[in-house]
Design a protein around this motif. Structure first.
Motif, PDB file in Angstrom:
ATOM      1  N   LEU A 342       0.833  -1.206   0.000  1.00 41.61           N
ATOM      2  CA  LEU A 342       0.000   0.000   0.000  1.00 41.61           C
ATOM      3  C   LEU A 342       0.864   1.251   0.000  1.00 41.61           C
ATOM      4  CD1 LEU A 342      -2.774   1.425   0.320  1.00 41.61           C
ATOM      5  CD2 LEU A 342      -2.481   1.175   2.803  1.00 41.61           C
ATOM      6  N   GLN A 343       1.883   1.277   0.831  1.00 42.48           N
ATOM      7  CA  GLN A 343       2.759   2.447   0.900  1.00 42.48           C
ATOM      8  C   GLN A 343       3.564   2.616  -0.391  1.00 42.48           C
ATOM      9  OE1 GLN A 343       4.561   2.990   5.079  1.00 42.48           O
ATOM     10  NE2 GLN A 343       3.810   0.878   5.155  1.00 42.48           N
ATOM     11  N   LEU A 344       3.982   1.503  -0.976  1.00 40.99           N
ATOM     12  CA  LEU A 344       4.675   1.565  -2.267  1.00 40.99           C
ATOM     13  C   LEU A 344       3.783   2.181  -3.344  1.00 40.99           C
ATOM     14  CD1 LEU A 344       6.465  -1.923  -2.488  1.00 40.99           C
ATOM     15  CD2 LEU A 344       7.589   0.307  -2.670  1.00 40.99           C
ATOM     16  N   LEU A 345       2.540   1.710  -3.413  1.00 44.76           N
ATOM     17  CA  LEU A 345       1.610   2.221  -4.419  1.00 44.76           C
ATOM     18  C   LEU A 345       1.321   3.702  -4.211  1.00 44.76           C
ATOM     19  CD1 LEU A 345      -1.017  -0.628  -4.939  1.00 44.76           C
ATOM     20  CD2 LEU A 345       0.384   0.468  -6.707  1.00 44.76           C
ATOM     21  N   TYR A 346       1.207   4.097  -2.973  1.00 45.03           N
ATOM     22  CA  TYR A 346       0.953   5.520  -2.683  1.00 45.03           C
ATOM     23  C   TYR A 346       2.105   6.386  -3.193  1.00 45.03           C
ATOM     24  CZ  TYR A 346       0.242   9.817  -0.021  1.00 45.03           C
ATOM     25  OH  TYR A 346       0.082  11.132   0.352  1.00 45.03           O
ATOM     26  N   ASP A 347       3.329   6.007  -2.858  1.00 45.05           N
ATOM     27  CA  ASP A 347       4.476   6.794  -3.318  1.00 45.05           C
ATOM     28  C   ASP A 347       4.597   6.754  -4.841  1.00 45.05           C
ATOM     29  OD1 ASP A 347       5.158   7.682  -0.836  1.00 45.05           O
ATOM     30  OD2 ASP A 347       6.841   6.301  -0.535  1.00 45.05           O
ATOM     31  N   LEU A 348       4.386   5.586  -5.448  1.00 48.23           N
ATOM     32  CA  LEU A 348       4.452   5.482  -6.904  1.00 48.23           C
ATOM     33  C   LEU A 348       3.382   6.346  -7.560  1.00 48.23           C
ATOM     34  CD1 LEU A 348       5.076   1.649  -7.406  1.00 48.23           C
ATOM     35  CD2 LEU A 348       6.687   3.499  -7.917  1.00 48.23           C
ATOM     36  N   SER A 349       2.192   6.393  -6.960  1.00 48.89           N
ATOM     37  CA  SER A 349       1.114   7.199  -7.551  1.00 48.89           C
ATOM     38  C   SER A 349       1.445   8.680  -7.540  1.00 48.89           C
ATOM     39  CB  SER A 349      -0.194   6.951  -6.790  1.00 48.89           C
ATOM     40  OG  SER A 349      -0.189   7.578  -5.519  1.00 48.89           O
ATOM     41  N   LYS A 353       3.883   8.630 -13.433  1.00 48.39           N
ATOM     42  CA  LYS A 353       2.660   8.961 -14.183  1.00 48.39           C
ATOM     43  C   LYS A 353       1.911   7.712 -14.633  1.00 48.39           C
ATOM     44  CE  LYS A 353       4.075  13.487 -15.949  1.00 48.39           C
ATOM     45  NZ  LYS A 353       4.355  14.293 -17.164  1.00 48.39           N
ATOM     46  N   GLN A 354       2.646   6.672 -14.995  1.00 47.46           N
ATOM     47  CA  GLN A 354       1.992   5.446 -15.465  1.00 47.46           C
ATOM     48  C   GLN A 354       1.207   4.765 -14.343  1.00 47.46           C
ATOM     49  OE1 GLN A 354       5.583   3.608 -17.316  1.00 47.46           O
ATOM     50  NE2 GLN A 354       4.289   3.414 -19.128  1.00 47.46           N
ATOM     51  N   ILE A 355       1.791   4.719 -13.152  1.00 50.69           N
ATOM     52  CA  ILE A 355       1.079   4.124 -12.010  1.00 50.69           C
ATOM     53  C   ILE A 355      -0.109   5.000 -11.637  1.00 50.69           C
ATOM     54  CG2 ILE A 355       1.244   3.498  -9.568  1.00 50.69           C
ATOM     55  CD1 ILE A 355       2.653   1.530 -11.371  1.00 50.69           C
ATOM     56  N   TYR A 356       0.088   6.298 -11.687  1.00 54.08           N
ATOM     57  CA  TYR A 356      -1.019   7.224 -11.409  1.00 54.08           C
ATOM     58  C   TYR A 356      -2.188   6.951 -12.351  1.00 54.08           C
ATOM     59  CZ  TYR A 356      -3.637  11.606 -11.113  1.00 54.08           C
ATOM     60  OH  TYR A 356      -4.640  12.542 -10.969  1.00 54.08           O
ATOM     61  N   GLN A 357      -1.892   6.855 -13.634  1.00 56.55           N
ATOM     62  CA  GLN A 357      -2.947   6.631 -14.627  1.00 56.55           C
ATOM     63  C   GLN A 357      -3.583   5.249 -14.478  1.00 56.55           C
ATOM     64  OE1 GLN A 357      -0.811   7.427 -18.225  1.00 56.55           O
ATOM     65  NE2 GLN A 357      -0.904   9.659 -17.992  1.00 56.55           N
ATOM     66  N   LEU A 358      -2.761   4.255 -14.170  1.00 53.70           N
ATOM     67  CA  LEU A 358      -3.267   2.894 -13.982  1.00 53.70           C
ATOM     68  C   LEU A 358      -4.295   2.862 -12.845  1.00 53.70           C
ATOM     69  CD1 LEU A 358      -1.072  -0.311 -13.859  1.00 53.70           C
ATOM     70  CD2 LEU A 358      -2.872   0.069 -12.199  1.00 53.70           C
ATOM     71  N   LEU A 359      -3.945   3.470 -11.717  1.00 54.28           N
ATOM     72  CA  LEU A 359      -4.853   3.489 -10.567  1.00 54.28           C
ATOM     73  C   LEU A 359      -6.072   4.362 -10.843  1.00 54.28           C
ATOM     74  CD1 LEU A 359      -2.209   3.819  -7.700  1.00 54.28           C
ATOM     75  CD2 LEU A 359      -3.597   1.807  -8.205  1.00 54.28           C
ATOM     76  N   ASN A 360      -5.843   5.482 -11.483  1.00 58.29           N
ATOM     77  CA  ASN A 360      -6.922   6.424 -11.747  1.00 58.29           C
ATOM     78  C   ASN A 360      -7.946   5.870 -12.728  1.00 58.29           C
ATOM     79  OD1 ASN A 360      -8.063   9.070 -11.295  1.00 58.29           O
ATOM     80  ND2 ASN A 360      -7.405   9.616 -13.356  1.00 58.29           N
ATOM     81  N   ASN A 377     -12.270   5.388  -7.904  1.00 60.54           N
ATOM     82  CA  ASN A 377     -11.246   4.570  -8.538  1.00 60.54           C
ATOM     83  C   ASN A 377     -10.183   4.181  -7.522  1.00 60.54           C
ATOM     84  OD1 ASN A 377      -9.282   6.790  -8.388  1.00 60.54           O
ATOM     85  ND2 ASN A 377     -10.600   7.752  -9.927  1.00 60.54           N
ATOM     86  N   LEU A 378      -9.234   3.355  -7.955  1.00 60.94           N
ATOM     87  CA  LEU A 378      -8.231   2.834  -7.034  1.00 60.94           C
ATOM     88  C   LEU A 378      -7.228   3.882  -6.588  1.00 60.94           C
ATOM     89  CD1 LEU A 378      -7.481  -0.788  -8.265  1.00 60.94           C
ATOM     90  CD2 LEU A 378      -9.160   0.048  -6.639  1.00 60.94           C
ATOM     91  N   LEU A 379      -7.038   4.922  -7.381  1.00 54.74           N
ATOM     92  CA  LEU A 379      -6.166   6.012  -6.934  1.00 54.74           C
ATOM     93  C   LEU A 379      -6.744   6.637  -5.671  1.00 54.74           C
ATOM     94  CD1 LEU A 379      -3.704   7.866  -7.509  1.00 54.74           C
ATOM     95  CD2 LEU A 379      -5.297   9.369  -8.725  1.00 54.74           C
ATOM     96  N   GLU A 380      -8.039   6.930  -5.696  1.00 54.23           N
ATOM     97  CA  GLU A 380      -8.690   7.519  -4.529  1.00 54.23           C
ATOM     98  C   GLU A 380      -8.696   6.541  -3.357  1.00 54.23           C
ATOM     99  OE1 GLU A 380     -12.512   8.845  -5.762  1.00 54.23           O
ATOM    100  OE2 GLU A 380     -11.705  10.341  -7.155  1.00 54.23           O
ATOM    101  N   LEU A 381      -8.867   5.260  -3.667  1.00 55.10           N
ATOM    102  CA  LEU A 381      -8.911   4.260  -2.611  1.00 55.10           C
ATOM    103  C   LEU A 381      -7.553   4.113  -1.935  1.00 55.10           C
ATOM    104  CD1 LEU A 381     -10.495   2.163  -1.060  1.00 55.10           C
ATOM    105  CD2 LEU A 381     -10.056   0.528  -2.884  1.00 55.10           C
ATOM    106  N   VAL A 382      -6.468   4.093  -2.715  1.00 51.31           N
ATOM    107  CA  VAL A 382      -5.125   4.020  -2.140  1.00 51.31           C
ATOM    108  C   VAL A 382      -4.869   5.220  -1.239  1.00 51.31           C
ATOM    109  CG1 VAL A 382      -2.656   4.207  -2.701  1.00 51.31           C
ATOM    110  CG2 VAL A 382      -4.095   2.569  -3.920  1.00 51.31           C
TER     111      VAL A 382
END
Length: 434
Positions: A342-349, A353-360, A377-382
């Motif tokens: 979870l913390q990795l995904l937050y920092d990557l987001s 940009k690619q992780i941001y778009q993937l989650l968004n 979406n998952l960006l907001e959820l993370v």
């Protein structure tokens, strides 16, 4: 349309909203309100100052000098792994405070030689390490002993860790289910009777009498003790959330301090291998080939490169002396591997940009995890889960506990990792192919 109405109804019951066509998005999430951003808390330097200025001269004065939430956020321990004695009539008191970053272990056995010694641990959020300490009230000149040698045997010396039960397994703690059955947090009759004695002030020990209880709750055999002024309430689940998130935060900080560039390189492999720990997920053959070639397929080996040993660091129900350990220590619905993810995904987001778009671009599935606002979406959820589990701390965390119901905020695999697993594989393979 009927299915959507049923889902919306179920989510309303669970105090959350899933975005539906035509639903207005509420942007001001409750967790982001200014009154919950107060991170002020007690540090070891404060304890030293209290001793130096004689504000605190007894264990009882220490308990009342701490914020009130410490006397509400407690557990009683009949059989302790720590130094000192305890039993049913004289349980140890574990204070886990506002957010689990500062822990105290207090004796109530008045004849014990350790009665006036308070053991503690505190997380240094900059280094990611826990510091052991002891407040010794046995002499007139009170000592604040840092890194007491006798504690390293169980907690470890290089990177000490707290010791606490895994979710649904708290041997020796009041509330651990002593009868066979699915409810791990269930009061046995003898624990119930002793808790009621303390709650009804039918004991004489001042330390036990200083504890604060939810007076509106009638404790019952097989039931759960609710924490006063905590909307979620369930004592042992709250303690696991707080202690587990503090442990995970420290581990992740150590990873960042070790080598930020290497961490960035290993981030997606760590995410993929974390998800793969579940039986319902398997790596594609191309992904396996790329991982084997670049990083290897053993997740613990990747952690080792970053200075972390999951067999010790993640197994916080097991002391250093245990010959076998359980590295899948659980907060509740998730484990430490998933909290690091979870913390990795937050920092990557925030950085990629690619992780941001993937989650968004990935919509939330029917898995209710929020409250009082819509998660699209998952960006907001993370970001939502990070806000509750890690970004809120100290006084703000204590304040939000009075009105916020965290529900599944500690769950990561089903709600986040599983929905993006195939996309992460595709992204990783594409990056390695270019």
């Amino acid at each position: 349309m009927k299915t959507i109405r049923i889902i919306t109804f179920l989510c309303t019951l669970m105090s959350c909203q899933i975005q539906e066509k035509g639903t207005e998005t509420i942007n001001n999430c409750k967790l982001e309100e200014l009154r919950f951003q107060d991170t002020s808390t007690i540090q070891l330097e404060d304890l030293q100052e209290w001793v130096n200025t004689k504000r605190v001269q007894t264990v009882e004065e220490l308990m009342f000098a701490l914020p009130d939430v410490y006397r509400r956020n407690f557990s009683l321990v009949e059989h302790t792994k720590a130094l000192g004695q305890s039993d049913l009539n004289s349980p140890r008191i574990i204070l886990f405070g506002e957010d689990g970053h500062l822990l105290f272990n207090i004796s109530t056995m008045e004849k014990a030689v350790t009665y006036d010694k308070v053991d503690g641990m505190i997380l240094d959020k900059k280094s990611g390490d826990w510091e052991l300490f002891q407040l010794d009230f046995t002499n007139k000149n009170i000592e604040v002993r840092r890194s007491p040698q006798e504690c390293f045997r169980c907690h470890g010396e290089k990177h000490p860790k707290p010791l606490w039960g895994s979710s649904n397994e708290w041997p020796g703690v009041f509330g651990d289910n002593e009868a066979k059955g699915p409810n791990g947090e269930a009061l046995s009759l003898r624990h119930l009777n002793k808790m009621n004695e303390i709650k009804d002030k039918k004991v004489t020990n001042k330390r036990l009498l200083s504890l604060e209880w939810d007076t509106l709750q009638q404790l019952r055999s097989g039931g759960v003790r609710k924490i006063k002024n905590n909307r979620f309430g369930a004592e042992l689940i709250v303690s696991n959330q707080f202690i587990g998130s503090s442990v995970s935060l420290g581990i992740y900080q150590r990873m960042k301090n070790k080598d930020q560039e290497l961490l960035k390189e290993l981030s997606i492999p760590l995410l993929l291998l974390t998800a793969q720990q579940h039986d319902s997920i398997s790596l594609g053959s191309i992904t396996q080939s790329k991982l084997k070639q670049n990083t290897g397929l053993e997740i613990d080996a990747l952690y080792s490169k970053l200075g972390i040993e999951p067999s010790f660091d993640f197994s916080i129900k097991d002391s250093k002396e245990n010959s076998t350990t359980d590295k899948f220590w659980r907060l509740g619905k998730g484990n430490i591997y998933e909290q690091i993810a979870l913390q990795l995904l937050y920092d990557l987001s925030n950085e990629d940009k690619q992780i941001y778009q993937l989650l968004n671009s990935t919509k939330t599935e029917v898995h209710c995890v929020s409250k009082d606002h819509t998660i699209n979406n998952l960006l907001e959820l993370v970001h939502h889960k990070m806000q509750y589990m890690y970004l809120l701390s100290g006084k703000g965390k204590a304040n939000i506990a009075e009105e916020y119901l965290p529900l599944d905020d500690d769950e990561v695999y089903l709600s986040i990792l599983k929905p993006i697993y195939q996309k992460l594989q595709h992204l990783y393979v594409m990056e390695q192919t270019l």
